[in-house]
Design a protein around this motif. Structure first.
Motif, PDB file in Angstrom:
ATOM      1  N   ASN A  49      46.167 -62.177  20.755  1.00  0.00           N
ATOM      2  CA  ASN A  49      45.040 -61.645  21.519  1.00  0.00           C
ATOM      3  C   ASN A  49      43.806 -62.466  21.153  1.00  0.00           C
ATOM      4  OD1 ASN A  49      44.795 -59.765  23.552  1.00  0.00           O
ATOM      5  ND2 ASN A  49      43.866 -58.226  22.255  1.00  0.00           N
ATOM      6  N   ARG A 234      38.621 -46.852  22.606  1.00  0.00           N
ATOM      7  CA  ARG A 234      37.865 -47.392  23.730  1.00  0.00           C
ATOM      8  C   ARG A 234      37.445 -48.843  23.495  1.00  0.00           C
ATOM      9  NH1 ARG A 234      36.883 -43.167  26.996  1.00  0.00           N
ATOM     10  NH2 ARG A 234      35.524 -44.399  28.365  1.00  0.00           N
ATOM     11  N   PRO A 236      38.364 -52.945  22.384  1.00  0.00           N
ATOM     12  CA  PRO A 236      39.496 -53.872  22.471  1.00  0.00           C
ATOM     13  C   PRO A 236      40.319 -53.883  21.192  1.00  0.00           C
ATOM     14  CG  PRO A 236      37.519 -54.892  23.348  1.00  0.00           C
ATOM     15  CD  PRO A 236      37.083 -53.597  22.719  1.00  0.00           C
ATOM     16  N   ALA A 237      41.641 -53.834  21.352  1.00  0.00           N
ATOM     17  CA  ALA A 237      42.540 -53.818  20.205  1.00  0.00           C
ATOM     18  C   ALA A 237      42.804 -55.235  19.720  1.00  0.00           C
ATOM     19  CB  ALA A 237      43.853 -53.135  20.583  1.00  0.00           C
ATOM     20  N   ASP A 242      48.755 -52.031  18.479  1.00  0.00           N
ATOM     21  CA  ASP A 242      47.936 -51.033  19.164  1.00  0.00           C
ATOM     22  C   ASP A 242      48.402 -50.760  20.592  1.00  0.00           C
ATOM     23  OD1 ASP A 242      45.735 -50.607  17.112  1.00  0.00           O
ATOM     24  OD2 ASP A 242      45.665 -52.769  17.354  1.00  0.00           O
ATOM     25  N   ASP A 268      43.952 -57.470  26.170  1.00  0.00           N
ATOM     26  CA  ASP A 268      42.671 -56.793  26.369  1.00  0.00           C
ATOM     27  C   ASP A 268      42.249 -56.849  27.832  1.00  0.00           C
ATOM     28  OD1 ASP A 268      42.430 -59.616  25.522  1.00  0.00           O
ATOM     29  OD2 ASP A 268      40.322 -59.342  26.006  1.00  0.00           O
ATOM     30  N   ASP A 271      42.214 -53.293  29.035  1.00  0.00           N
ATOM     31  CA  ASP A 271      41.336 -52.273  28.447  1.00  0.00           C
ATOM     32  C   ASP A 271      40.453 -51.554  29.474  1.00  0.00           C
ATOM     33  OD1 ASP A 271      42.359 -52.637  25.921  1.00  0.00           O
ATOM     34  OD2 ASP A 271      40.832 -54.080  25.334  1.00  0.00           O
ATOM     35  N   LYS A 274      42.541 -49.091  31.393  1.00  0.00           N
ATOM     36  CA  LYS A 274      42.946 -47.952  30.565  1.00  0.00           C
ATOM     37  C   LYS A 274      41.868 -46.880  30.522  1.00  0.00           C
ATOM     38  CE  LYS A 274      42.667 -48.530  26.137  1.00  0.00           C
ATOM     39  NZ  LYS A 274      42.923 -49.012  24.751  1.00  0.00           N
ATOM     40  N   TYR A 459      31.941 -50.658  32.195  1.00  0.00           N
ATOM     41  CA  TYR A 459      32.722 -51.057  31.025  1.00  0.00           C
ATOM     42  C   TYR A 459      31.859 -51.616  29.900  1.00  0.00           C
ATOM     43  CZ  TYR A 459      36.206 -53.276  28.101  1.00  0.00           C
ATOM     44  OH  TYR A 459      36.966 -53.654  27.021  1.00  0.00           O
TER      45      TYR A 459
END
Length: 494
Positions: A49, A234, A236-237, A242, A268, A271, A274, A459
């Motif tokens: 990522n 909430r 970004p992982a 995750d 991401d 995100d 989601k 966002y």
């Protein structure tokens, strides 16, 4: 006269995914709001990522931390990024650029990167009042210690004091903190000055005896017990750990399905979707079918396109995707997913694994050849269908061409980008981050949902508000003044 070193502190963890990345992000925002010029730093990261910067790529977590610090991301914030390419090893990104391949068992070679890591660290320090350093995995992996650059090997080389964080939610936090203390050699142990406990559920006072047990066994003071921060979901992982299934949204108007492929990268992208109230994002793990009632299937980015194409077929997801197409559903491929949607993917030089080629799904009339230099750049783009503007980035190998590029969904400067089927229901693009643009995301949702789904998310505002909440959360539950004092205790050179 000897000049004092830039204050710095290292956040270590008793294991992977204990919350180090978010604690660093929260501290960056907190100290930035106190008027300090703070910068994040991670000597070595292992993740697919990634984020694009002006000079190359770094881990996505460091880009988020830079945002929290209110400064632009820079390759020196993550000088070594290892991008896994399956069981064989990882691609090496050194100070933002591809620098070869690291075999999975070649732990000793990592130590060769230490001079470049320290070089990057000194440049970050030269332009900061405070540096928050993030470790990787656990410093208790003593089998890797001899050539370590990610944890206490770096801390000792750069003379940076450390705070050790344990995750109580996974259980065994007393053993993990005390056990880390027990297995470290004395010089390493001395670099850790305090500990903290993360992700506590319930009344913090109930863990007072646990804090005392850890303190008595280690001699380290406790700088806080941090309660569970639900809003972390909430943000970004950092990595695939995750990628968990989330609860279904009963009121959602759209269902988007995403297969979790072995080499999934830059996820991401998902995100913003989601977080949309009108979107039910379903992450399909191996062994699960793609839901037949999905409105959109997204094939995400991939670090190993041919390997993921084979895995997709092995799972039978190609059958699900074709059935979805016959029902008139929408399909979007991003980067590696875009390549998979074409007629064929060729890797003649073995850039992502063994050299070879394979037929793609044939849902887009394009072909991909993986060769040439890696493209890493940030771009401004236009979504052609809605004329909406956005900011995105590219991180990919190779080139894709064919008849369907004539219907490219995006325009970047004076070139068209991506491809689409004649009916517009199958689309592919090399752009990452397009859904972070509220207007572009709203246009996509309206198109897929026939106007029934609307975007109610802002966002960027949501990310900023969550970082502010994270900083406030840490300020309430950590001894921030003690953390700053530790950072300022960093010794003078020589």
């Amino acid at each position: 006269m000897v000049q004092p070193r830039t204050p710095a502190i290292m956040i270590l963890g008793t294991g992977s995914n204990v919350g180090k990345s978010l604690i660093v992000a929260g501290l960056c925002r907190l100290f930035a709001d106190r008027g300090l010029k703070v910068a994040p730093f991670k000597p070595q990261n292992m993740s697919n990522n990634a984020a694009a910067t002006a000079a190359g790529e770094i881990g996505r977590a460091q880009a988020l931390q830079a945002r929290a610090a209110r400064i632009p991301p820079h390759v020196d914030m993550n000088p070594v990024l290892l991008k896994p390419e399956g069981e064989a090893g990882s691609q090496i990104i050194l100070q933002g650029r591809v620098a070869g391949h690291l075999a999975s068992g070649d732990f000793a070679r990592r130590g060769d990167f230490l001079p470049r890591v320290l070089e990057s660290f000194e440049r970050i320090c030269a332009d900061a009042d405070l540096v928050i350093v993030e470790g990787a995995g656990s410093p208790a992996e003593t089998n890797l210690r001899a050539r370590d650059i990610a944890n206490l090997g770096f801390a000792r080389a750069a003379d940076v004091p450390a705070l050790l964080v344990g995750d109580i939610d996974r259980g065994g936090v007393i053993a993990s903190l005390v056990g880390t203390h027990a297995v470290l050699e004395e010089a390493d142990r001395a670099m850790i000055r305090a500990f903290a406990v993360n992700r506590f559920r319930g009344e913090v006072a109930l863990f007072a005896d646990g804090v005392a047990t850890i303190g008595n066994a280690t001699g380290w003071p406790c700088l806080g017990v941090v309660p569970w921060f639900a809003a972390a979901a909430r943000l970004p992982a950092e990595d695939g750990l995750d990628l968990r299934a989330s609860a279904a949204k009963p009121g959602a108007r759209l269902k988007i399905a995403v297969p979790i492929l072995p080499g999934i990268a830059n996820f991401d992208d998902l995100d913003p979707l989601k977080l949309e109230p009108d979107v039910d994002l379903v992450m399909a793990a191996p062994g699960q079918a793609l839901p037949g009632d999905a409105d959109l299937i997204i094939l995400p980015g991939s670090k190993t396109t041919l390997r993921d194409l084979a895995a997709l077929r092995a799972q039978g997801w190609d059958i699900d995707i074709r059935a979805h197409r016959r029902r008139g559903g929408h399909i979007l491929g991003l980067c590696g997913g875009y390549q998979i949607l074409g007629r064929v993917v060729r890797d003649p030089l073995g850039l992502e694994g063994p050299a070879g080629e394979a037929d793609g799904l044939g849902l887009l009339d394009v072909e991909t050849v993986l060769e040439g230099d890696k493209t890493v750049r940030e771009v401004d783009f236009v979504h052609v269908a809605s004329a909406s503007l956005g900011r995105a980035y590219e991180i990919h190998l190779g080139a894709t061409d064919g008849a369907d590029v004539a219907r490219a969904p995006f325009r970047v400067a004076d070139r068209m980008e991506g491809a689409a089927s004649p009916d517009g229901r199958v689309t592919g693009s090399y752009l990452h981050g397009v859904f972070a643009s509220d207007s572009v995301r709203a246009a996509w949702l309206a198109q897929i949902g026939g106007g029934g789904a609307t975007s109610r998310l802002r966002y960027d505002d949501d990310v900023e508000a969550t970082l502010d909440r994270l900083a406030a959360h840490l300020e309430c539950h950590l001894d921030i003044d003690a953390i700053l004092a530790l950072a300022r205790s960093r010794s003078l050179p020589g």
